[in-house]
Design an enzyme around this catalytic site. Structure first.
Site, mmCIF file in Angstrom:
data_model
loop_
_atom_site.group_PDB
_atom_site.id
_atom_site.type_symbol
_atom_site.label_atom_id
_atom_site.label_comp_id
_atom_site.label_asym_id
_atom_site.label_seq_id
_atom_site.Cartn_x
_atom_site.Cartn_y
_atom_site.Cartn_z
ATOM 1 N N HIS A 158 0.824 -1.212 0.000
ATOM 2 C CA HIS A 158 0.000 0.000 0.000
ATOM 3 C C HIS A 158 0.857 1.260 0.000
ATOM 4 C CE1 HIS A 158 0.700 0.861 4.315
ATOM 5 N NE2 HIS A 158 0.525 -0.426 4.545
ATOM 6 N N CYS A 174 3.005 -5.107 6.655
ATOM 7 C CA CYS A 174 2.654 -4.644 5.311
ATOM 8 C C CYS A 174 3.878 -4.042 4.626
ATOM 9 C CB CYS A 174 1.545 -3.597 5.379
ATOM 10 S SG CYS A 174 -0.075 -4.276 5.805
#
Length: 199
Positions: A158, A174
């Protein structure tokens, strides 16, 4: 020939030699366009003192065993590679999981979202009860401009509202990218893309 003219001539010859050798300084790349204006290399750090110039998106030689279209994440290098044809890959700088949160394995992109909303998982809320239970998408959202969801896990590739963390190990697992880079990658891949994470 005056001293000043000799110096300028020598500097021009040195720059020409560097250019021919393929090592000329990236003077024309001193600024990189972004969603929010222009970033200077000094705006970024990657924990090594090398700054943004060492993590900006670029095409590199790649001799890995993965098929074109595969995403390869190397957490030790803090780099993400999108494998291309002809022995090359697009290389991006990323932020990775901090100690205790890094992982490895093979996943696929199961969903893509533009300016995604964020619901912190229960484990994160236990560690950080001050976090909101939900945050709508936008420039202040920690998921940034785009998100690509990995399998049925809680992990994503992301964007970020903290571009200075790219190149560092600070996430909960992440992979963070600048909003420019994540948008570029998002536009190149599809749901079903294979993602190989090497720790």
């Amino acid at each position: 020939m005056g001293l000043s003219m000799r110096f300028n001539t020598m500097a021009a010859m040195a720059l020409a030699a560097l250019t021919l050798a393929g090592t000329a300084p990236a003077m024309a790349q001193s600024t990189t366009p972004s969603f929010f204006g222009f970033f200077r290399p000094s705006d970024f750090g990657n924990g090594t003192g090398k700054g943004y110039s060492s993590i900006r998106r670029q095409v590199v030689a790649y001799n890995g065993k993965y098929a074109p279209g595969t995403i390869v994440v190397n957490t030790a290098e803090r780099r993400l590679y999108l494998v291309q044809d002809n022995g090359t890959a697009l290389r991006y700088g990323i932020g990775v999981g901090r100690d205790g949160f890094r992982w490895s394995g093979v996943q696929t992109i199961t969903r893509k979202a533009e300016w995604p909303g964020w619901t912190p998982p229960a484990q994160m809320l236990q560690r950080r009860p001050d976090l909101p239970r939900y945050m709508p998408g936008g420039i202040d959202n920690p998921l940034g401009a785009r998100a690509m969801y990995l399998g049925s896990t809680l992990y994503r590739i992301h964007g970020s509202n903290e571009p200075e963390t790219i190149g560092q190990a600070v996430s909960s697992g992440c992979f963070r990218m600048t909003n420019d880079d994540v948008t570029d990658l998002y536009n190149r891949v599809r749901v079903g893309t294979k993602v190989v994470v090497i720790n």
